[in-house]
Design a protein around this motif. Structure first.
Motif, PDB file in Angstrom:
ATOM      1  N   GLY A 155       0.646  -1.200   0.095  1.00  0.00           N
ATOM      2  CA  GLY A 155       0.086  -0.195  -0.067  1.00  0.00           C
ATOM      3  C   GLY A 155       0.726   1.352   0.017  1.00  0.00           C
ATOM      4  O   GLY A 155       0.446   2.317  -0.631  1.00  0.00           O
ATOM      5  N   VAL A 156       2.025   1.056   0.506  1.00  0.00           N
ATOM      6  CA  VAL A 156       2.625   2.412   0.960  1.00  0.00           C
ATOM      7  C   VAL A 156       3.971   2.579  -0.146  1.00  0.00           C
ATOM      8  O   VAL A 156       4.080   3.386  -0.798  1.00  0.00           O
ATOM      9  CB  VAL A 156       3.308   2.634   2.330  1.00  0.00           C
ATOM     10  CG1 VAL A 156       4.198   3.880   2.273  1.00  0.00           C
ATOM     11  CG2 VAL A 156       2.173   2.653   3.223  1.00  0.00           C
ATOM     12  N   TYR A 157       4.775   1.341  -0.053  1.00  0.00           N
ATOM     13  CA  TYR A 157       5.925   1.294  -0.907  1.00  0.00           C
ATOM     14  C   TYR A 157       5.725   1.008  -2.526  1.00  0.00           C
ATOM     15  O   TYR A 157       6.057   2.196  -3.223  1.00  0.00           O
ATOM     16  CB  TYR A 157       7.113   0.478  -0.549  1.00  0.00           C
ATOM     17  CG  TYR A 157       7.572   0.558   0.770  1.00  0.00           C
ATOM     18  CD1 TYR A 157       7.645   2.112   1.446  1.00  0.00           C
ATOM     19  CD2 TYR A 157       8.082  -0.380   1.679  1.00  0.00           C
ATOM     20  CE1 TYR A 157       8.290   2.343   2.707  1.00  0.00           C
ATOM     21  CE2 TYR A 157       8.478  -0.110   3.041  1.00  0.00           C
ATOM     22  CZ  TYR A 157       8.604   1.236   3.374  1.00  0.00           C
ATOM     23  OH  TYR A 157       9.157   1.731   4.548  1.00  0.00           O
ATOM     24  N   ARG A 159       2.598   0.706  -3.677  1.00  0.00           N
ATOM     25  CA  ARG A 159       1.168   1.415  -4.180  1.00  0.00           C
ATOM     26  C   ARG A 159       0.447   0.501  -5.161  1.00  0.00           C
ATOM     27  O   ARG A 159      -0.007   1.181  -6.081  1.00  0.00           O
ATOM     28  CB  ARG A 159       1.513   2.696  -4.815  1.00  0.00           C
ATOM     29  CG  ARG A 159       2.111   3.753  -3.895  1.00  0.00           C
ATOM     30  CD  ARG A 159       2.476   5.077  -4.446  1.00  0.00           C
ATOM     31  NE  ARG A 159       3.283   6.073  -3.716  1.00  0.00           N
ATOM     32  CZ  ARG A 159       2.604   6.843  -2.772  1.00  0.00           C
ATOM     33  NH1 ARG A 159       1.132   6.915  -2.770  1.00  0.00           N
ATOM     34  NH2 ARG A 159       3.197   7.731  -1.993  1.00  0.00           N
ATOM     35  N   TRP A 160       0.327  -0.819  -5.135  1.00  0.00           N
ATOM     36  CA  TRP A 160      -0.482  -1.527  -5.981  1.00  0.00           C
ATOM     37  C   TRP A 160      -1.833  -1.827  -5.371  1.00  0.00           C
ATOM     38  O   TRP A 160      -2.579  -2.041  -6.239  1.00  0.00           O
ATOM     39  CB  TRP A 160       0.150  -2.832  -5.907  1.00  0.00           C
ATOM     40  CG  TRP A 160       1.579  -2.964  -6.596  1.00  0.00           C
ATOM     41  CD1 TRP A 160       2.252  -2.261  -7.332  1.00  0.00           C
ATOM     42  CD2 TRP A 160       2.401  -4.032  -6.701  1.00  0.00           C
ATOM     43  NE1 TRP A 160       3.355  -2.556  -7.935  1.00  0.00           N
ATOM     44  CE2 TRP A 160       3.640  -3.861  -7.415  1.00  0.00           C
ATOM     45  CE3 TRP A 160       2.344  -5.429  -6.044  1.00  0.00           C
ATOM     46  CZ2 TRP A 160       4.743  -4.934  -7.683  1.00  0.00           C
ATOM     47  CZ3 TRP A 160       3.470  -6.422  -6.426  1.00  0.00           C
ATOM     48  CH2 TRP A 160       4.375  -6.022  -7.137  1.00  0.00           C
ATOM     49  N   PRO A 162      -5.017  -0.481  -2.378  1.00  0.00           N
ATOM     50  CA  PRO A 162      -5.208   0.594  -0.961  1.00  0.00           C
ATOM     51  C   PRO A 162      -4.809   0.035   0.189  1.00  0.00           C
ATOM     52  O   PRO A 162      -4.675  -1.167   0.468  1.00  0.00           O
ATOM     53  CB  PRO A 162      -6.660   0.632  -1.474  1.00  0.00           C
ATOM     54  CG  PRO A 162      -7.098   0.316  -2.663  1.00  0.00           C
ATOM     55  CD  PRO A 162      -6.025  -0.812  -3.006  1.00  0.00           C
TER      56      PRO A 162
END
Length: 307
Positions: A155-157, A159-160, A162
């Protein structure tokens, strides 16, 4: 069969009654109350509020009033969401929690059974070792840690997907929560299926089937899978209840609009009615799931008869 099911339900109801009673008095014994806050209410307002929720009554009278409401199907009002009753809040959050839990249950059961079969067929070979490694990660690492790591990576690194929240109709927001719930459940089923399948493949009737020239796929499909599923089925009832109750934490981690949000907020705010209502619902659900498992036993194993 119907008489057996009726006896099981009637024998389980006293256990549910005792559990609700213990939970009721433990909640009342905990320090604090539903109306303790940083800004205290005026004494006359607090007295009116306590009278509205019957908190001014003696403890045993509160218990009798609550049990009487439960027997009428009334779980009482919520003490933290003032415009809603406990039944209304559960009706709002429960469909999402059931959707999340059942989706994870179907996916985890399918994956667990298939990986357990593969590990048993390739016992002590590299597919077996690889699957055992993945399974052990799912068993050892708690779901809240797996959820945080998946949020960070995907989700953060990357971004695939939510990292949290919910958009109606969006399947992408369910991928990570379902993966977190499914992993541990699939791992346990895989271990059970592997051990049961190895034992089944060593039985005399399977060796006889192989000696008659049947192929390995035919032996698995006709003679091995059904008896090997018996220990797995015994876990599916408690496993599904684990998924539904474990979704409370996962929903809180990912910010999902299920019953977990209401339950955790109720526990923090001493919302007695919501905590007791959710506990009672899950107890009845566990009783029903265990009954279904017992009935499925008779179909899987003809030697099992309920008299």
């Amino acid at each position: 069969m119907l008489r057996y099911a009726t006896r099981r339900v009637l024998s389980a109801l006293p256990i549910a009654f005792i559990a609700v009673t213990v939970c009721f008095f433990i909640l009342r014994a905990a320090p604090g109350g539903p109306f303790d806050s940083d800004r205290p209410l005026p004494p006359e307002v607090l007295a009116n509020v306590r009278a509205y929720y019957n908190l001014d009554q003696p403890l045993f009278m509160q218990y009798l009033l609550y049990i009487g409401g439960v027997l009428r199907g009334d779980l009482g009002p919520s003490m933290s969401s003032y415009d809603f009753s406990v039944s209304e809040l559960m009706a709002i959050g429960m469909p999402f929690s059931l959707q999340l839990g059942l989706t994870a249950f179907v996916i985890a059961t399918t994956i667990g059974v298939l990986t357990g079969m593969i590990a048993a067929v390739y016992k002590n070979k590299w597919p077996d070792y690889l699957l055992v490694l993945v399974v052990m990660i799912g068993v050892i690492v708690p779901n809240f840690l797996i959820g945080a790591l998946l949020q960070l990576w995907f989700g953060v690194y990357l971004r695939w997907l939510p990292a949290g929240g919910w958009v109606p109709g969006s399947w992408a927001h369910l991928v990570l929560p379902v993966a977190v719930l499914s992993w541990a459940h699939a791992a346990r089923i895989s271990r059970l299926m592997r051990g049961s399948m190895i034992e089944t493949l060593g039985t005399n009737y399977v060796r006889t089937a192989r000696s008659k020239g049947l192929g390995e796929r035919m032996v698995l499909a006709r003679h091995a899978i059904k008896p090997a599923l018996i220990p797995v089925v015994s876990y599916l009832g408690p496993g599904l209840s684990y998924l539904l109750t474990g979704s409370l934490v996962v929903e809180q981690i990912f910010g999902l609009p299920g019953i977990g949000r209401y339950f955790i907020q109720a526990a923090l705010n001493r919302d007695y009615g919501m905590v007791l209502g959710t506990t009672l619902f899950y107890m009845l659900l566990i009783i029903a799931l265990n009954l279904i498992v017992d009935l499925v036993y008779a179909w899987l194993d003809p030697k099992v008869r309920y008299r």
